[in-house]
Design a protein around this motif. Structure first.
Motif, PDB file in Angstrom:
ATOM      1  N   VAL A  53      14.856   0.788  11.995  1.00 30.58           N
ATOM      2  CA  VAL A  53      15.965   1.003  12.924  1.00 30.58           C
ATOM      3  C   VAL A  53      16.718  -0.299  13.141  1.00 30.58           C
ATOM      4  O   VAL A  53      17.956  -0.349  13.061  1.00 30.58           O
ATOM      5  CB  VAL A  53      15.460   1.568  14.271  1.00 30.58           C
ATOM      6  N   GLU A  54      15.978  -1.374  13.381  1.00 31.98           N
ATOM      7  CA  GLU A  54      16.614  -2.674  13.600  1.00 31.98           C
ATOM      8  C   GLU A  54      17.247  -3.209  12.325  1.00 31.98           C
ATOM      9  O   GLU A  54      18.309  -3.828  12.350  1.00 31.98           O
ATOM     10  CB  GLU A  54      15.599  -3.664  14.167  1.00 31.98           C
ATOM     11  N   CYS A  55      16.594  -2.955  11.188  1.00 36.64           N
ATOM     12  CA  CYS A  55      17.133  -3.372   9.899  1.00 36.64           C
ATOM     13  C   CYS A  55      18.495  -2.722   9.663  1.00 36.64           C
ATOM     14  O   CYS A  55      19.448  -3.389   9.232  1.00 36.64           O
ATOM     15  CB  CYS A  55      16.151  -2.996   8.794  1.00 36.64           C
ATOM     16  N   CYS A  56      18.602  -1.436   9.946  1.00 34.44           N
ATOM     17  CA  CYS A  56      19.863  -0.733   9.747  1.00 34.44           C
ATOM     18  C   CYS A  56      20.924  -1.180  10.757  1.00 34.44           C
ATOM     19  O   CYS A  56      22.113  -1.243  10.429  1.00 34.44           O
ATOM     20  CB  CYS A  56      19.651   0.775   9.851  1.00 34.44           C
ATOM     21  N   ARG A  57      20.498  -1.491  11.960  1.00 30.53           N
ATOM     22  CA  ARG A  57      21.454  -1.917  12.985  1.00 30.53           C
ATOM     23  C   ARG A  57      22.036  -3.293  12.680  1.00 30.53           C
ATOM     24  O   ARG A  57      23.231  -3.529  12.862  1.00 30.53           O
ATOM     25  CB  ARG A  57      20.760  -1.937  14.352  1.00 30.53           C
ATOM     26  N   THR A  58      21.200  -4.200  12.181  1.00 28.14           N
ATOM     27  CA  THR A  58      21.642  -5.576  11.949  1.00 28.14           C
ATOM     28  C   THR A  58      22.086  -5.838  10.511  1.00 28.14           C
ATOM     29  O   THR A  58      22.806  -6.799  10.246  1.00 28.14           O
ATOM     30  CB  THR A  58      20.509  -6.565  12.274  1.00 28.14           C
ATOM     31  N   GLY A  59      21.629  -4.991   9.577  1.00 27.92           N
ATOM     32  CA  GLY A  59      21.952  -5.205   8.175  1.00 27.92           C
ATOM     33  C   GLY A  59      21.131  -6.289   7.511  1.00 27.92           C
ATOM     34  O   GLY A  59      21.442  -6.710   6.395  1.00 27.92           O
ATOM     35  N   LEU A  94       4.082  10.327   6.051  1.00 29.54           N
ATOM     36  CA  LEU A  94       5.384  10.903   6.346  1.00 29.54           C
ATOM     37  C   LEU A  94       5.651  10.941   7.847  1.00 29.54           C
ATOM     38  O   LEU A  94       6.779  10.710   8.295  1.00 29.54           O
ATOM     39  CB  LEU A  94       5.480  12.314   5.756  1.00 29.54           C
ATOM     40  N   GLU A  95       4.634  11.191   8.621  1.00 28.60           N
ATOM     41  CA  GLU A  95       4.788  11.180  10.074  1.00 28.60           C
ATOM     42  C   GLU A  95       5.117   9.777  10.577  1.00 28.60           C
ATOM     43  O   GLU A  95       5.906   9.612  11.515  1.00 28.60           O
ATOM     44  CB  GLU A  95       3.513  11.694  10.743  1.00 28.60           C
ATOM     45  N   LEU A  96       4.535   8.770   9.937  1.00 25.75           N
ATOM     46  CA  LEU A  96       4.813   7.388  10.319  1.00 25.75           C
ATOM     47  C   LEU A  96       6.276   7.048  10.041  1.00 25.75           C
ATOM     48  O   LEU A  96       6.940   6.405  10.858  1.00 25.75           O
ATOM     49  CB  LEU A  96       3.889   6.434   9.561  1.00 25.75           C
ATOM     50  N   PHE A  97       6.779   7.486   8.894  1.00 18.64           N
ATOM     51  CA  PHE A  97       8.196   7.267   8.615  1.00 18.64           C
ATOM     52  C   PHE A  97       9.062   8.000   9.638  1.00 18.64           C
ATOM     53  O   PHE A  97      10.084   7.491  10.086  1.00 18.64           O
ATOM     54  CB  PHE A  97       8.544   7.742   7.206  1.00 18.64           C
ATOM     55  N   ALA A  98       8.645   9.203  10.002  1.00 16.96           N
ATOM     56  CA  ALA A  98       9.437  10.027  10.920  1.00 16.96           C
ATOM     57  C   ALA A  98       9.567   9.385  12.294  1.00 16.96           C
ATOM     58  O   ALA A  98      10.589   9.572  12.977  1.00 16.96           O
ATOM     59  CB  ALA A  98       8.821  11.420  11.049  1.00 16.96           C
ATOM     60  N   VAL A  99       8.557   8.634  12.715  1.00 15.76           N
ATOM     61  CA  VAL A  99       8.600   7.960  14.014  1.00 15.76           C
ATOM     62  C   VAL A  99       9.824   7.052  14.106  1.00 15.76           C
ATOM     63  O   VAL A  99      10.384   6.826  15.182  1.00 15.76           O
ATOM     64  CB  VAL A  99       7.301   7.150  14.248  1.00 15.76           C
ATOM     65  N   GLN A 100      10.264   6.550  12.940  1.00 16.97           N
ATOM     66  CA  GLN A 100      11.327   5.555  12.940  1.00 16.97           C
ATOM     67  C   GLN A 100      12.727   6.140  13.096  1.00 16.97           C
ATOM     68  O   GLN A 100      13.719   5.435  12.911  1.00 16.97           O
ATOM     69  CB  GLN A 100      11.257   4.709  11.668  1.00 16.97           C
ATOM     70  N   HIS A 101      12.819   7.410  13.447  1.00 14.11           N
ATOM     71  CA  HIS A 101      14.159   7.920  13.723  1.00 14.11           C
ATOM     72  C   HIS A 101      14.739   7.256  14.961  1.00 14.11           C
ATOM     73  O   HIS A 101      15.947   7.206  15.134  1.00 14.11           O
ATOM     74  CB  HIS A 101      14.157   9.446  13.880  1.00 14.11           C
ATOM     75  N   SER A 144       0.801  -1.225   0.000  1.00  8.70           N
ATOM     76  CA  SER A 144       0.000   0.000   0.000  1.00  8.70           C
ATOM     77  C   SER A 144       0.830   1.269   0.000  1.00  8.70           C
ATOM     78  O   SER A 144       0.369   2.315  -0.477  1.00  8.70           O
ATOM     79  CB  SER A 144      -0.923   0.007   1.226  1.00  8.70           C
ATOM     80  N   ALA A 145       2.029   1.198   0.562  1.00 11.22           N
ATOM     81  CA  ALA A 145       2.881   2.390   0.639  1.00 11.22           C
ATOM     82  C   ALA A 145       4.332   1.953   0.763  1.00 11.22           C
ATOM     83  O   ALA A 145       4.632   0.869   1.258  1.00 11.22           O
ATOM     84  CB  ALA A 145       2.493   3.263   1.832  1.00 11.22           C
ATOM     85  N   ALA A 146       5.223   2.824   0.315  1.00 17.23           N
ATOM     86  CA  ALA A 146       6.657   2.549   0.390  1.00 17.23           C
ATOM     87  C   ALA A 146       7.403   3.837   0.658  1.00 17.23           C
ATOM     88  O   ALA A 146       6.980   4.918   0.226  1.00 17.23           O
ATOM     89  CB  ALA A 146       7.156   1.911  -0.904  1.00 17.23           C
ATOM     90  N   GLY A 147       8.502   3.724   1.369  1.00 17.78           N
ATOM     91  CA  GLY A 147       9.335   4.882   1.625  1.00 17.78           C
ATOM     92  C   GLY A 147      10.792   4.481   1.693  1.00 17.78           C
ATOM     93  O   GLY A 147      11.120   3.333   2.033  1.00 17.78           O
ATOM     94  N   ILE A 148      11.672   5.419   1.348  1.00 19.28           N
ATOM     95  CA  ILE A 148      13.111   5.192   1.419  1.00 19.28           C
ATOM     96  C   ILE A 148      13.669   6.129   2.475  1.00 19.28           C
ATOM     97  O   ILE A 148      13.450   7.343   2.428  1.00 19.28           O
ATOM     98  CB  ILE A 148      13.775   5.431   0.048  1.00 19.28           C
ATOM     99  N   LEU A 149      14.373   5.564   3.458  1.00 15.63           N
ATOM    100  CA  LEU A 149      14.928   6.337   4.564  1.00 15.63           C
ATOM    101  C   LEU A 149      16.443   6.234   4.536  1.00 15.63           C
ATOM    102  O   LEU A 149      17.003   5.187   4.196  1.00 15.63           O
ATOM    103  CB  LEU A 149      14.401   5.829   5.908  1.00 15.63           C
ATOM    104  N   GLU A 166      20.635   8.716  12.785  1.00 12.94           N
ATOM    105  CA  GLU A 166      19.180   8.587  12.840  1.00 12.94           C
ATOM    106  C   GLU A 166      18.605   8.503  11.438  1.00 12.94           C
ATOM    107  O   GLU A 166      19.157   9.059  10.480  1.00 12.94           O
ATOM    108  CB  GLU A 166      18.558   9.768  13.596  1.00 12.94           C
ATOM    109  N   LEU A 167      17.464   7.820  11.309  1.00 17.75           N
ATOM    110  CA  LEU A 167      16.825   7.646  10.009  1.00 17.75           C
ATOM    111  C   LEU A 167      15.963   8.855   9.660  1.00 17.75           C
ATOM    112  O   LEU A 167      15.198   9.347  10.499  1.00 17.75           O
ATOM    113  CB  LEU A 167      15.954   6.383  10.017  1.00 17.75           C
ATOM    114  N   GLN A 168      16.078   9.299   8.410  1.00 14.25           N
ATOM    115  CA  GLN A 168      15.274  10.412   7.907  1.00 14.25           C
ATOM    116  C   GLN A 168      14.651   9.992   6.584  1.00 14.25           C
ATOM    117  O   GLN A 168      15.291   9.345   5.759  1.00 14.25           O
ATOM    118  CB  GLN A 168      16.141  11.651   7.691  1.00 14.25           C
TER     119      GLN A 168
END
Length: 255
Positions: A84-90, A71-78, A45-50, A57-59
């Motif tokens: 966040v976990e995806c970026c931490r673990t790869g 956009l607010e939902l994406f912003a929560v993930q900073h 339904s939706a996609a975003g690139i951070l 921090e993710l933006q």
């Protein structure tokens, strides 16, 4: 989208991306199109690139649409959420059920905001540069169907293309250039956010409609979104030359 039709559309999209990766291309516009293609190809339904900023921090850098709640939902993930976990673990985090108690407990603010927005499942795919993760592709679903292995592999391929678009192949070996490009992309996004607000106030319309009108004007004149945004914010561009969005149910433009 199934079978040969999807394969043909996928080939078209990768040709579109390859044609876009020329010198001085518009990275924000390309990533926005990639986000839209994710929705088209993956039945989400939706996609975003951070992207990860200089502070770790993710933006948000691009989204399949510019709706404020998304956009607010994406912003929560900073600071919390699957990206966040995806970026931490790869590693990818896929087919996450947002209604499960353990998901709600692990990411309370993120799951609450996601479910308020109508999403029941999410996925986070890493944007990788060799062994370093520079961001994530985030997908959302309003229905609980699972994405299969082929869909996840395709999502990773699209994430890889996004990484190449951000960093450009010819500079992958040069870390100082890489860091500069990441920051430039995030700075461009901030300028575009400011312009959305300026135009929305001028036209008394939504920021979503303001962005669509701004992007259409830039693309029709082969202008980079970031360059046009810089001119508007600096006061060096007359925004009255941009056609205002047409309100629904009206054949006339706003004054």
């Amino acid at each position: 989208m199934i079978g040969m039709a999807r394969e043909r559309r996928l080939a078209e999209i990768f040709v579109e991306v390859a044609d876009s990766l020329v010198e001085d291309f518009d990275v924000i516009d390309l990533l926005q199109r990639l986000s839209t293609r994710c929705v088209e190809l993956l039945d989400v339904s939706a996609a975003g690139i951070l992207l990860v900023d200089a502070h770790g921090e993710l933006q948000i850098i691009a989204a399949s649409d510019e709706h404020t709640r998304l956009l607010e939902l994406f912003a929560v993930q900073h600071d919390q959420g699957p990206c966040v976990e995806c970026c931490r673990t790869g590693t990818s985090r896929t087919n996450i059920d947002l209604t499960r108690p353990e998901t709600i407990t692990g990411w309370p603010r993120f799951t609450a905001r996601a479910r308020e927005t109508g999403y029941v499942a999410t996925h986070a795919i890493p944007l990788r540069l060799r062994h370093r993760v520079v961001g994530a592709l985030n997908l959302f679903q309003t229905t609980p169907h699972r994405l299969g292995d082929d869909d996840i592999a395709l999502a990773q391929a699209l994430a890889d293309v996004a990484t190449i678009a951000i960093l450009q192949q010819r500079t992958l070996e040069r870390s100082h250039v890489e860091n500069s490009q990441l920051q430039n992309a995030l700075t461009s996004r901030i300028l575009i956010e400011q312009v959305k607000g300026v135009l929305a106030e001028r036209w008394e319309t939504s920021v979503d409609d303001a962005f669509a009108a701004f992007r259409s004007y830039a693309r029709a004149r082969h202008l980079r979104l970031s360059d046009l945004a810089t001119q508007i914010i600096s006061g060096g561009f007359d925004t009255s030359t941009i056609p205002a969005p047409v309100p629904e149910g009206s054949g006339e433009q706003l004054g």
